[in-house]
Enzyme design. Structure first.
Site, PDB file in Angstrom:
ATOM      1  N   GLU A  98       0.780  -1.236   0.000  1.00 26.25           N
ATOM      2  CA  GLU A  98       0.000   0.000   0.000  1.00 26.25           C
ATOM      3  C   GLU A  98       0.813   1.290   0.000  1.00 26.25           C
ATOM      4  O   GLU A  98       0.569   2.180   0.832  1.00 26.25           O
ATOM      5  CB  GLU A  98      -0.967   0.007   1.189  1.00 26.25           C
ATOM      6  CG  GLU A  98      -1.994  -1.103   1.133  1.00 26.25           C
ATOM      7  CD  GLU A  98      -3.028  -1.046   2.246  1.00 26.25           C
ATOM      8  OE1 GLU A  98      -4.066  -1.709   2.125  1.00 26.25           O
ATOM      9  OE2 GLU A  98      -2.789  -0.325   3.253  1.00 26.25           O
TER      10      GLU A  98
ATOM     11  N   GLU B  47      -6.146  -8.068  -0.095  1.00 24.04           N
ATOM     12  CA  GLU B  47      -6.820  -7.818   1.180  1.00 24.04           C
ATOM     13  C   GLU B  47      -8.288  -7.529   0.909  1.00 24.04           C
ATOM     14  O   GLU B  47      -8.621  -6.736   0.029  1.00 24.04           O
ATOM     15  CB  GLU B  47      -6.188  -6.637   1.934  1.00 24.04           C
ATOM     16  CG  GLU B  47      -4.760  -6.870   2.393  1.00 24.04           C
ATOM     17  CD  GLU B  47      -4.214  -5.710   3.231  1.00 24.04           C
ATOM     18  OE1 GLU B  47      -5.042  -4.917   3.744  1.00 24.04           O
ATOM     19  OE2 GLU B  47      -2.988  -5.605   3.368  1.00 24.04           O
TER      20      GLU B  47
END
Length: 426
Positions: A208, A307
């Site tokens: 991320e 995720e």
């Protein structure tokens, strides 16, 4: 391995020549073309997140400066921090977890690791000792027939300012020596684990990295450099995160035509971190999950949803940060303009204590996501276990029958094949 930006094409060609790597994907221990990745994240193990293990942070629940692993280790000092964390590493995930993961039909685990486990930087408060447990995890995976994706979850300076990077606040990853130190961590990770090709199928270069607060061109250069580091150790797949951009925007980047091989694109799909998302009704959550097919299926490289979760609210205790409330019930500072429902039984508790309507909504939502995310390469649920956040707890959701067993069975087949709302009462 650092390449000046202008030399990237030549550097990639040279790396391929030296390693005798053809541009097409090489055969790997896992067939990403024909098998679906079905995995779970082992969150909260080597990178602390207060909402996953609130007991670790409980002494600061009523105030203080401790909000993440950086401040936790700084407050305790290295000796006490190591004592507490070593106990946590030894007990949070065990061989029995790996056996149960395999028994549930999963084939992968994704293991988040902070740079501090691999590279010690002067004046950092972090402690080391994680790698002996990662070694055990690799052995447990091997014993249970599981594959492993290793994920560099935190970078020096923080790549996103989130607590899951290790340090909350300013994004400073691209300052000073932080990127070179991140590449050192990737090199260390690759040298230690990439040769274990029977188990380690992929290394994720960085979790991320934000497209805000960072220069996207530098993120892309880092991806090439990190790919080069992994390639010094063999053909292990390299995973890159989409930096919170549309996955389709990465088409043409680091694909076989660009001179690289074995690259996986990782996108994360949550529907709880904005006011508009928590305001959605259960059917809208299902429809949004199904609409993601249009974003992930047309990509030109292997694409995973690395995720996702069963939660439709941000109610879980400390999900938005230690001591902070939720958008859903209007208790999150700065987000009190709406009230969409009570966080009762969602703030903390067990799957068994969830309200029946919430169980039903979650079950439909999970099945729709499984259908959507298997439209490409597969998925990793976040996360395997939590102390008290039931909607995020794969282990207990599966034990309770809310995640299907086997994983390709469906209570409601083909939710993504209709425009009708199939969720009862909606």
């Amino acid at each position: 391995m650092l390449y000046p930006r202008a030399l990237l094409p030549a550097a990639v060609a040279l790396a391929s020549l030296v390693l005798a790597v053809p541009l097409e994907e090489r055969q790997l221990a896992f067939d990403f073309n024909n098998q679906k990745v079905r995995g779970v994240n082992l969150g909260g193990w080597f990178v602390l997140e207060p909402w996953i293990t609130p007991s670790i942070f409980q002494q600061w629940a009523n105030g203080g400066d401790v909000i993440d692993e950086y401040s936790y280790t700084a407050a305790l000092g290295k000796d006490e921090a190591f004592t507490r964390l070593n106990n946590h590493w030894a007990t949070w995930i065990t061989e029995e977890d790996f056996a149960e993961i395999a028994s549930m039909g999963l084939n992968h685990v994704r293991i988040p690791i902070g740079y501090w486990a691999l590279v010690a930087i002067p004046n950092d408060p972090y402690v080391q000792g994680q790698l002996s447990y990662v070694d055990r995890a690799i052995d447990w995976a091997r014993k249970n027939g599981l594959k492993v994706m290793l994920d560099l979850h935190g970078a020096p300076g923080s790549q996103n300012g989130f607590d899951n990077s290790g340090r909350t606040g300013t994004i400073a990853w691209q300052s000073g020596d932080n990127v070179p130190n991140t590449l050192r961590a990737i090199q260390a990770l690759a040298e230690r684990y990439a040769p274990q090709t029977d188990v380690v199928t992929a290394i994720e270069l960085l979790n991320e990295p934000a497209n805000w607060g960072n220069d996207l061109s530098q993120i892309k250069k880092f991806y090439y450099d990190g790919w080069g580091n992994v390639r010094t150790q063999g053909q292990t797949a390299v995973t890159i995160h989409d930096a919170f951009l549309d996955p389709r925007s990465w088409n043409g980047f680091m694909n076989s035509e660009a001179g690289v091989n074995n690259v996986i694109l990782d996108t994360h799909i949550y529907q709880v971190f904005s006011q508009n998302e928590v305001a959605m009704k259960p059917c809208a959550h299902v429809q949004t999950a199904c609409s993601s097919i249009d974003k992930i299926k047309p990509t030109d490289k292997w694409t995973i949803v690395g995720e996702w979760t069963g939660a439709q609210t941000d109610c879980a205790k400390w999900l938005n940060g230690l001591g902070k409330g939720a958008r859903y019930d209007g208790t999150l500072p700065g987000h009190s303009e709406g009230y969409y429902g009570s966080c009762d039984k969602k703030y903390e508790g067990t799957v068994d204590s969830m309200l029946p309507v919430d169980k039903t909504n979650l079950q439909y939502f999970v099945e729709a996501q499984l259908d959507a995310y298997e439209s490409h390469t597969g998925w990793f649920f976040w996360t395997w276990k939590t102390e008290s956040a039931p909607e995020w707890h794969f282990q207990n959701l599966t034990r309770a029958g809310l995640i299907p067993q086997p994983l390709d069975s469906r209570k409601v087949p083909s939710q993504c094949g209709t425009s009708q709302c199939l969720v009862p009462g909606n």
